[in-house]
Design an enzyme around this catalytic site. Structure first.
Site, PDB file in Angstrom:
ATOM      1  N   GLU A 174      98.265   0.176  81.573  1.00 22.66           N
ATOM      2  CA  GLU A 174      97.235  -0.802  81.915  1.00 22.66           C
ATOM      3  C   GLU A 174      97.779  -2.044  82.621  1.00 22.66           C
ATOM      4  O   GLU A 174      97.101  -2.626  83.464  1.00 22.66           O
ATOM      5  CB  GLU A 174      96.493  -1.227  80.641  1.00 22.66           C
ATOM      6  CG  GLU A 174      95.725  -0.109  79.966  1.00 22.66           C
ATOM      7  CD  GLU A 174      94.599   0.419  80.836  1.00 22.66           C
ATOM      8  OE1 GLU A 174      93.941  -0.378  81.524  1.00 22.66           O
ATOM      9  OE2 GLU A 174      94.398   1.652  80.835  1.00 22.66           O
ATOM     10  N   SER A 230      67.000   7.960  18.992  1.00 18.40           N
ATOM     11  CA  SER A 230      67.830   7.401  17.924  1.00 18.40           C
ATOM     12  C   SER A 230      68.987   6.553  18.427  1.00 18.40           C
ATOM     13  O   SER A 230      69.721   5.974  17.620  1.00 18.40           O
ATOM     14  CB  SER A 230      68.368   8.529  17.049  1.00 18.40           C
ATOM     15  OG  SER A 230      67.317   9.139  16.331  1.00 18.40           O
TER      16      SER A 230
END
Length: 872
Positions: free
Chosen positions: A83, A500
Site C-alpha cells: 500500500e 414444598s
C-alpha cells in the site's frame, strides 16, 4: 534551458499559491482530526464467561482492535510493501507516487494510485469514496493535519484497524478470524499476503468468493515484499505454492450458554444505547463458570430426555412413506414391493432432512431399513451427502408407545414395532457398541457405520440456576432445553407454583416465633369449613399418612403438609407474609391464604435460589448479579461489579467465593478493607437450624424401629457429601416439580414442568426392557427435578472442598428423647443430640412411662420410599 526552468518555477509558484488559496477556501469545511486521538472503534459486543470463554457476540461489524505491537511484523511489512512502501519517509503525501499518478493521467495510462496510508486514513474516517478532484484535494489537506497530529505508528495502527476487508470484517484482527479462524499472530506468510491484498478490492479479491483472483493478488503482494527486501526468494516461492485455504469463520463460540448471553445482552441495552452496545467493542465478562455452565446445560438436557422417554415414544417427526408402504418394503419378499413402492432417493432424503432443525445433540435421520433387532438410518453429512448409522435394539428399547402423560403402551419386542421405512426421527450419537468398540485401527473404525440412539424432542420444559450464596454471582443458568426451540428463559421469567420448596421459609418463621427443631406438632388431618364458599378445605400429606405428634426437624425432612399449615396458623398469615418478604419474595405476589404454607406461591427459579442462599450463607439476603465487569475494546475496565457480601465483619474479613474455595485451596479468610455488606435478614442461628433440618431431608433416616423413615431428598446421598442440604417440591397434580439445595459455597434450584400449566407431569409404569433403576410411578420433585440437581452438583461440588455447616455461637447441642423432644439421660436408640438456640432448649426430662408409646406412634410412617408430594 534557463527560460524553461523559469517557466517551471513560475508554474510551481503559481500552483503553490493556488494550493494555499484552495486550502483557505476549504479550511472551514475540513473536519477536525482531533477525534483520532480518542477513536471509538465500531466493534461488536462480546459476552464472556468468568474464565474468559466467548459465549456470544452482538453487532453487525466484525472488528478486533489491535495495538500495532500486537500485529506480526510480517503483516506490517506486507501492508507497507503493498500500500505505501515509503510510508515512514513522506509527510502524508508521497510526491513520487503523486507525480507518477499525474503523469499516468496525462499520458492516458494507469500508473497506479497516489493514495498513501495516511490519505486512506483521511478518506476512511472523514470522507466518502466518491472519485472527484475536490475530494482528493480535501484528502491531501486532511492528511497534512493527521501527520501533524499523530505519529507514523499511530497512523498505521488506525489504518490496520479501520480498513474494510470483506465479509463484514474491518481491520486485520477481524479478517484473520473471519477468513482463517486464527489470531493474527498464527497466520502463515501466504495467509498474510492474501489479507494484505484485500484493501484494493475486498469484494472481488477475497479468498472465499474469488479464490483465483485472491491467489493472483497474493502473488503481487509477495512479489512486492520480495522487492522491498522483506522476504527471501525461498519464502516467496514457498508462499506462492501454498493453496488458498480460507473459509468463512464465525466468532469462535467456546461456551454454549445462549440464555446467559441474552440476559447479559439485555442488561447492556438497559445501561447503554444500541449504538454504543453494538459498536463500542464492549467485552462483557459474566459471573458464569464455564465448567458449571456446561454441567448445568447437560443436566437439564439429559434430565428432560430421561423424563420424556420414560413417558413413551410419540412417533416419527415425519413419514416419507405411508405406513402401508413401509410395511411392504419391510416385508421379506421385497421384489414385488419394490416394483410398486418407490424407494427413497438421496435427493428426497436430503430435501426432507434439510427442512428439519436439529436441537442440542438431537439430529434428524431417515429410517431406510428395519431388521429384527436394529434399524439402519441415513443422516446428512458434509457437502450434501448422506452417511449411514445404526440404531441397535438397546438404543430403541425404551420406545413403548406414548398414550398420555399418565399412560404408556406395552414394552416393544422388536424394532418393527417402533420404526418404519421412511420415518424421519431424531437420534443422538452414542459410542460404538458390540464388537466395534474393540477395534483399535482408527482408519477401519472411521469407515464403519456410526451408532445412534433413538430420541425425540422433549415436550416438557426445565430450568436450572446456580449462584454463590456469598455474593449472588450467578455461576450457571439454563432457561430451557434449547434456545433455538424457545427463547423463553424459564429461569428468570417463568413464575410457577413452588410447592414444598416454600416450607423451609415457613419453618424458619416458626423458629423465629418460639419453636425449636424438637417442638412437637400434631401430624393429623385438617378439616376446615369455609363459610363463604360452603366447602371444607382438607390439606393432605403426601402420601396421606399421619403419625401424630412429630418433631419439627422430622416434619420438614419428610415434608409434612399439615405441619406447615399448622405452623402458618401459629405464626399468623400476615406475619408470615412479612417474614417471607425478608428472603426477597414480593409480598403482593404471595397468596394471602393458608395455601401459602403448601407452596401455592408462584416464583421464578432464580427467586427460589436466592431465598435458599440465605440459609447457605448464614442469614444474609444477597442480590443475584450476572455481569462481573465490562471492558472497552482495548481492555480498559469501564464497569466493575461491587456486590454486597454476606459477612458479619466485612471490614476485616471477606468470605471466600466458590471459585476461591477448592480442595487445593481450603477456606481461608482474607483481609479486604472495603466491602459492601449484605443485609442480614435472619439470625445465623436460625439459618443454621433450618440448614440442619434440610440436611436431614437428604441424610436423615431412622430404621431402628419399623417402619422407619427417611428424608424426601435421600437420592442426593449418591453425591457422598454430608455438607449438603436440600428440599423437594411438587405442586398440586404435579404440574411443577422442584429441587433446591446447597452446600456452603453454592446453591442451585431446578424446575421441571410444561409451559402449558394445564398439563401435569403424569406418571409412568414399569418398562420391562429397561433396568431395575428406572423411575416409575407418579412424578414429583425427587423423581423429576432432583436428578438434574444431582447431575449438576456432582460436577459443581468436585471443585469444592468439604465444608461442614459451622455451628454458630449461641447454638448448643443437648441430648433429647426422639419421641417427645424432652431431655433424656438415655444413650440408646430412643435418643439423639439436637441443636437449640441457647435459652430455647428443653428443661424437662422425659418420663420412662410414656416415651416408648409416643415414640412408636411417631414412626408409623410408610416403610416404602416417599411418594408424590402434592401441595394439597
Amino acid at each position: 534551458m534557463k527560460k524553461l526552468i523559469k517557466i517551471v518555477l513560475l508554474l510551481s509558484f503559481l500552483a503553490f499559491l493556488a494550493l494555499i488559496a484552495i486550502y483557505i477556501s476549504l479550511k472551514d469545511d475540513l473536519p477536525s482530526v482531533e477525534s483520532l486521538k480518542e477513536i471509538k472503534w465500531q466493534t461488536p459486543m462480546q459476552i464472556y464467561s468468568a474464565d474468559g470463554k466467548l459465549i456470544s457476540q452482538f453487532g453487525e461489524k466484525k472488528r478486533i482492535p489491535l495495538k500495532l505491537a500486537q500485529m506480526p511484523q510480517q503483516l506490517i511489512n506486507a501492508v507497507l510493501a503493498t500500500e505505501d512502501d515509503r510510508f515512514y519517509f513522506h509527510f502524508g503525501v508521497d510526491p513520487i507516487g503523486m507525480g507518477r499518478a499525474i503523469l499516468g493521467q496525462l499520458m492516458g495510462q494507469n500508473k497506479g494510485g497516489a493514495s498513501t496510508i495516511t490519505m486512506q486514513v483521511a478518506r476512511n474516517f472523514f470522507l466518502s469514496r466518491e472519485q472527484t478532484y475536490l475530494r482528493k484535494i480535501k484528502e491531501i489537506f486532511i492528511s497534512f493535519h493527521i501527520e501533524n497530529l499523530l505519529t507514523k505508528d499511530e497512523i498505521l495502527e488506525l489504518y490496520m484497524n479501520k480498513i474494510a476487508l470483506g465479509h463484514r470484517a474491518y481491520g486485520f484482527g477481524a479478517a484473520a478470524q473471519v477468513y482463517y479462524g486464527k489470531d493474527v499472530k498464527e497466520l502463515t506468510l501466504a495467509q498474510i499476503a492474501v489479507l494484505a491484498g484485500l484493501p484494493k478490492a475486498p469484494s472481488t479479491m477475497n479468498p472465499i468468493s474469488r479464490p483465483e483472483r485472491a491467489k493472483a493478488r497474493r502473488a503481487v503482494v509477495l512479489q512486492r515484499m520480495f522487492v522491498s527486501g522483506y522476504i527471501t526468494s525461498e519464502e516467496l516461492e514457498q508462499a506462492n505454492k501454498a493453496p488458498i485455504t480460507a473459509k468463512r469463520h464465525g466468532a469462535e463460540i467456546e461456551l454454549n450458554a445462549p440464555y446467559v448471553a441474552e440476559m447479559a445482552h439485555q442488561k447492556i441495552l438497559e445501561q447503554y444505547s444500541k449504538e454504543d452496545a453494538y459498536t463500542s467493542g464492549f467485552k462483557v465478562f459474566t459471573t458464569i463458570s464455564s465448567k458449571r455452565q456446561t454441567a448445568a446445560q447437560q443436566a437439564v438436557v439429559e434430565n428432560l430426555k430421561d423424563y420424556d422417554q420414560r413417558h413413551g415414544y410419540r412417533g416419527p417427526i415425519q413419514q416419507l412413506r405411508s405406513t402401508d408402504e413401509s410395511d411392504s418394503i419391510n416385508n421379506e419378499d421385497t421384489t414385488t414391493a419394490e416394483k410398486v413402492i418407490p424407494q427413497l432417493t438421496t435427493e428426497e432424503m436430503l430435501s426432507a432432512l434439510s427442512q428439519i432443525k436439529s436441537y442440542q445433540n438431537l439430529l434428524p435421520a431417515v429410517v431406510v431399513d428395519i431388521q429384527e433387532n436394529q434399524a439402519i438410518i441415513k443422516l446428512k453429512a458434509k457437502k450434501d451427502t448422506l452417511k449411514e448409522g445404526i440404531i441397535t435394539w438397546q438404543a430403541m428399547a425404551w420406545a413403548r408407545a406414548y398414550i398420555s402423560d399418565q399412560k404408556q403402551g406395552p414394552a416393544p419386542t422388536k424394532a418393527e414395532e417402533i420404526l418404519h421405512y421412511g420415518d424421519i426421527v431424531y437420534v443422538e450419537a452414542v459410542k460404538n457398541t458390540g464388537a466395534n468398540q474393540n477395534i483399535t485401527n482408527q482408519e477401519i473404525a472411521n469407515t464403519m457405520a456410526s451408532y445412534y440412539k433413538l430420541s425425540q424432542l422433549p415436550q416438557a420444559s426445565s430450568a436450572l440456576v446456580a449462584l454463590s450464596p456469598d455474593n449472588g454471582a450467578i455461576e450457571a443458568l439454563v432457561g430451557g432445553f434449547s434456545f433455538k426451540q424457545s427463547q423463553y428463559n424459564r429461569a428468570i421469567q417463568a413464575k410457577r407454583q413452588v410447592g414444598s420448596n416454600i416450607k423451609p421459609f415457613i419453618y424458619s418463621a416458626a423458629l423465629d416465633n418460639g419453636y425449636t427443631l424438637a417442638s412437637l406438632i400434631n401430624d393429623a388431618p385438617i378439616n376446615q369449613w369455609d363459610r363463604s364458599s360452603g366447602l371444607v378445605w382438607r390439606p393432605k400429606n403426601s402420601p396421606p399418612t399421619y403419625v401424630g405428634p412429630i418433631r419439627i426437624r422430622l416434619a420438614l425432612a419428610q415434608s409434612k403438609n399439615v405441619i406447615a399449615v399448622r405452623l402458618l396458623r401459629k405464626v399468623g398469615l400476615d406475619k408470615m407474609i412479612n417474614y417471607l418478604s425478608l428472603f426477597g419474595f414480593a409480598p403482593d405476589e404471595l397468596p394471602h391464604n393458608e395455601s401459602l404454607a403448601l407452596g401455592s406461591a408462584s416464583l421464578t427459579p432464580l427467586e427460589v435460589a436466592t431465598g435458599f442462599a440465605t440459609f447457605a450463607n448464614g442469614g444474609f439476603l444477597i442480590e443475584p448479579y450476572l455481569i462481573e465487569r465490562i471492558e472497552d475494546s482495548f481492555g480498559n475496565i469501564i464497569y466493575q461489579a461491587n456486590p454486597a457480601i454476606a459477612c458479619d465483619d466485612c471490614e476485616q474479613h471477606q468470605t471466600l467465593t466458590t471459585a476461591e474455595t477448592t480442595k487445593e485451596n481450603p477456606p481461608n479468610l482474607a483481609i479486604q478493607p472495603s466491602v459492601t455488606k449484605a443485609e442480614r435478614v435472619i439470625s445465623k442461628q436460625n439459618a443454621f437450624l433450618i440448614t440442619e433440618a434440610l440436611n436431614s431431608a437428604i441424610w436423615g433416616a431412622d430404621w431402628s424401629i419399623k417402619p422407619g423413615w427417611q428424608g424426601t431428598g435421600w437420592r442426593a446421598r449418591v453425591l457422598k457429601r454430608r455438607d449438603i442440604a436440600g428440599k423437594t417440591g411438587t405442586t398440586n397434580e404435579a404440574k411443577d416439580a422442584w429441587f433446591s439445595g446447597f452446600s456452603r459455597r453454592i446453591v442451585a434450584t431446578t424446575w421441571i414442568g410444561f409451559d402449558n400449566p394445564q398439563r401435569n407431569l403424569g406418571q409412568t409404569s414399569y418398562n420391562k426392557n429397561l433396568g431395575k433403576h428406572q423411575i416409575t410411578g407418579k412424578e414429583f420433585g425427587a423423581k423429576s427435578a432432583q436428578p438434574a440437581w444431582i447431575r449438576f452438583m456432582k460436577v459443581a461440588l468436585s471443585d469444592l472442598a468439604v465444608e461442614p455447616f459451622q455451628q454458630p455461637e449461641g447454638v448448643i447441642s443437648v441430648r433429647i428423647d426422639k419421641a417427645t423432644g424432652k431431655l433424656t439421660n438415655k444413650t440408646d436408640k430412643t435418643s439423639l443430640f439436637e441443636y437449640f438456640i441457647k435459652g430455647t432448649e428443653p428443661t424437662e426430662y422425659v418420663s420412662q412411662d410414656n416415651s416408648s408409646d409416643i415414640f412408636n406412634s411417631e414412626t408409623k410412617t410408610n416403610e416404602t420410599e416417599q411418594q408424590e408430594e402434592d401441595i394439597f
